[in-house]
Design a protein around this motif. Sequence first.
Motif: not given
Length: 241
Positions: A63, A82, A103
């Motif tokens: 991420i 995000v 997310v």
Amino acid sequence: MAYASSITALYQWMKRTGRKTKARVACFITMSESFPDDARQGIKDLFGCPVISRYSNQECGLISQQCKLGTEYHINTASFYVEILDLEKDISVEDGKLGRIVVTDLYNKAMPMIRYDTGDLGVMSHECECGIHGKVLKRVEDRRVDFITATNGDLLSPITIINAMWEYSDLLQWQFIQHAPQEFEMKINCTSDTYHREKEMLKVLKSYVGKDAEIKVTYVNETPLLASGKRKSVLNSMLSL
């Protein structure tokens, strides 16, 4: 690349034994756990290389990754959107405020994940020391179930206890567990039957979790590994049940 706890254990062993190394390491990459500041600087000094942390999970993948010039995490915006949401409500929080990392996966053809609550906590920002503009994670905390609660109700990040315990690096291992709102346990593995700084350590811990906290000290031969291979330093058994 390794769990932060594994690299921390390596640093503590080298520091305790006075070991030096001529190994050529380009970079250490930590994942899955918070990495204490003292261990980060210690690894930099011992190996002469940068230490970078990654934030990822099994559901989504990579991420974000820490900037080489600062401590912020650059978000993989090509694959993820995000957000940082309030701890109790599904509303965004302002930059600099701790909240839930949520997310949305933009590139998952098998199973779209929209506003997926990762269970982790973090802080958002729009500034990084490198000068790149855009959203960054200023801090990534541990999973919410790993947070402990002080006797006054304040939420404490595991890294708070971890940083405080660096003063007691002569311990081989330790694990701090919350069993009830005012009941805690400190498991320690040391080279003798009793730890000569036990009273001092308990006083420091109570300065964080509360002077009215009851902390039981248990001496062990080894703190247990989780099934994942991680070795958690701070656990909240009330939330883990």
